[in-house]
Design a protein around this motif. Sequence first.
Motif, PDB file in Angstrom:
ATOM      1  N   UNK A  77      56.752  48.626  19.464  1.00 49.73           N
ATOM      2  CA  UNK A  77      56.304  48.458  18.085  1.00 49.73           C
ATOM      3  C   UNK A  77      54.844  48.869  17.989  1.00 49.73           C
ATOM      4  N   UNK A  78      54.435  49.281  16.804  1.00 46.45           N
ATOM      5  CA  UNK A  78      53.023  49.615  16.609  1.00 46.45           C
ATOM      6  C   UNK A  78      52.145  48.410  16.894  1.00 46.45           C
ATOM      7  N   UNK A  79      52.638  47.237  16.592  1.00 44.42           N
ATOM      8  CA  UNK A  79      51.851  46.022  16.847  1.00 44.42           C
ATOM      9  C   UNK A  79      51.461  45.961  18.324  1.00 44.42           C
ATOM     10  N   UNK A  80      52.416  46.205  19.216  1.00 43.06           N
ATOM     11  CA  UNK A  80      52.135  46.181  20.653  1.00 43.06           C
ATOM     12  C   UNK A  80      51.301  47.386  21.084  1.00 43.06           C
ATOM     13  N   UNK A  81      51.675  48.559  20.590  1.00 47.81           N
ATOM     14  CA  UNK A  81      50.927  49.756  20.969  1.00 47.81           C
ATOM     15  C   UNK A  81      49.466  49.668  20.541  1.00 47.81           C
ATOM     16  N   UNK A 108      61.640  59.000  14.662  1.00 50.05           N
ATOM     17  CA  UNK A 108      62.231  58.805  13.329  1.00 50.05           C
ATOM     18  C   UNK A 108      62.100  57.369  12.842  1.00 50.05           C
ATOM     19  N   UNK A 109      62.063  56.402  13.773  1.00 51.38           N
ATOM     20  CA  UNK A 109      61.926  54.998  13.377  1.00 51.38           C
ATOM     21  C   UNK A 109      60.494  54.636  12.955  1.00 51.38           C
ATOM     22  N   UNK A 110      59.542  55.479  13.281  1.00 51.74           N
ATOM     23  CA  UNK A 110      58.159  55.246  12.864  1.00 51.74           C
ATOM     24  C   UNK A 110      57.959  55.872  11.483  1.00 51.74           C
ATOM     25  N   UNK A 114      52.754  54.744  10.210  1.00 50.14           N
ATOM     26  CA  UNK A 114      52.673  54.248  11.591  1.00 50.14           C
ATOM     27  C   UNK A 114      52.249  55.353  12.556  1.00 50.14           C
ATOM     28  N   UNK A 115      52.802  56.550  12.376  1.00 50.52           N
ATOM     29  CA  UNK A 115      52.415  57.667  13.236  1.00 50.52           C
ATOM     30  C   UNK A 115      50.943  58.022  13.026  1.00 50.52           C
ATOM     31  N   UNK A 116      50.500  57.998  11.796  1.00 53.47           N
ATOM     32  CA  UNK A 116      49.088  58.257  11.482  1.00 53.47           C
ATOM     33  C   UNK A 116      48.201  57.192  12.144  1.00 53.47           C
ATOM     34  N   UNK A 117      48.646  55.946  12.070  1.00 52.62           N
ATOM     35  CA  UNK A 117      47.897  54.843  12.672  1.00 52.62           C
ATOM     36  C   UNK A 117      47.764  55.040  14.192  1.00 52.62           C
ATOM     37  N   UNK A 118      48.833  55.461  14.839  1.00 57.45           N
ATOM     38  CA  UNK A 118      48.766  55.726  16.275  1.00 57.45           C
ATOM     39  C   UNK A 118      47.785  56.856  16.576  1.00 57.45           C
ATOM     40  N   UNK A 121      44.306  55.758  16.401  1.00 57.00           N
ATOM     41  CA  UNK A 121      43.939  54.872  17.506  1.00 57.00           C
ATOM     42  C   UNK A 121      43.987  55.603  18.866  1.00 57.00           C
ATOM     43  N   UNK A 122      44.130  56.911  18.840  1.00 57.83           N
ATOM     44  CA  UNK A 122      43.985  57.677  20.070  1.00 57.83           C
ATOM     45  C   UNK A 122      45.182  58.459  20.561  1.00 57.83           C
ATOM     46  N   UNK A 123      46.376  58.209  20.050  1.00 59.56           N
ATOM     47  CA  UNK A 123      47.551  58.969  20.501  1.00 59.56           C
ATOM     48  C   UNK A 123      47.484  60.369  19.898  1.00 59.56           C
ATOM     49  N   UNK A 124      47.368  61.359  20.763  1.00 63.11           N
ATOM     50  CA  UNK A 124      47.214  62.729  20.284  1.00 63.11           C
ATOM     51  C   UNK A 124      48.468  63.570  20.471  1.00 63.11           C
ATOM     52  N   UNK A 125      49.337  63.176  21.406  1.00 62.95           N
ATOM     53  CA  UNK A 125      50.561  63.972  21.608  1.00 62.95           C
ATOM     54  C   UNK A 125      51.701  63.068  22.025  1.00 62.95           C
ATOM     55  N   UNK A 126      52.855  63.341  21.443  1.00 64.22           N
ATOM     56  CA  UNK A 126      54.103  62.683  21.843  1.00 64.22           C
ATOM     57  C   UNK A 126      54.981  63.750  22.458  1.00 64.22           C
ATOM     58  N   UNK A 127      55.295  63.588  23.732  1.00 60.08           N
ATOM     59  CA  UNK A 127      56.159  64.557  24.420  1.00 60.08           C
ATOM     60  C   UNK A 127      57.604  64.188  24.188  1.00 60.08           C
TER      61      UNK A 127
END
Length: 127
Positions: A77-81, A108-110, A114-118, A121-127
């Motif tokens: 969850x974004x809360x944990x991430x 798709x569940x985000x 939520x994706x913008x929030x990640x 907060x530093x997430x730049x790439x999802x493989x």
Amino acid sequence: MRYEGDIYRPPSEAWSLLVQVTIGCTHNSCTFCSMFKDKQFRVRPVEEVLEDLEDARKRYRRVEKMFLCDGDALCLSNRKLLVILDRIRALFPECRRVNVYGNAIDVRHKTDAELRELFEHGVKMIY
């Protein structure tokens, strides 16, 4: 740092600090992939991950890149991430990016927010 089983990362993460936030892969049924077959999927307790980050800060002088593994860290969850990402930002202000594995279902569940929030907060790439 605690690791369970073999750790896999994309080649472009060769010089990244690897932080295991999940064990295995949520799907783990792809016929073409045998990376996580020896692991039963589970999420590591956030407290353990935070302890690993504290330990890493003591060991490494400079960490510019991190990779949150195992097979599908985006399932959290974004809360944990965000707890993890905020600790990374506090402990490693020099860290320029954090990347993760994520399957299409979890993307798709985000929501877009939520994706913008990640990303913010530093997430730049999802493989």
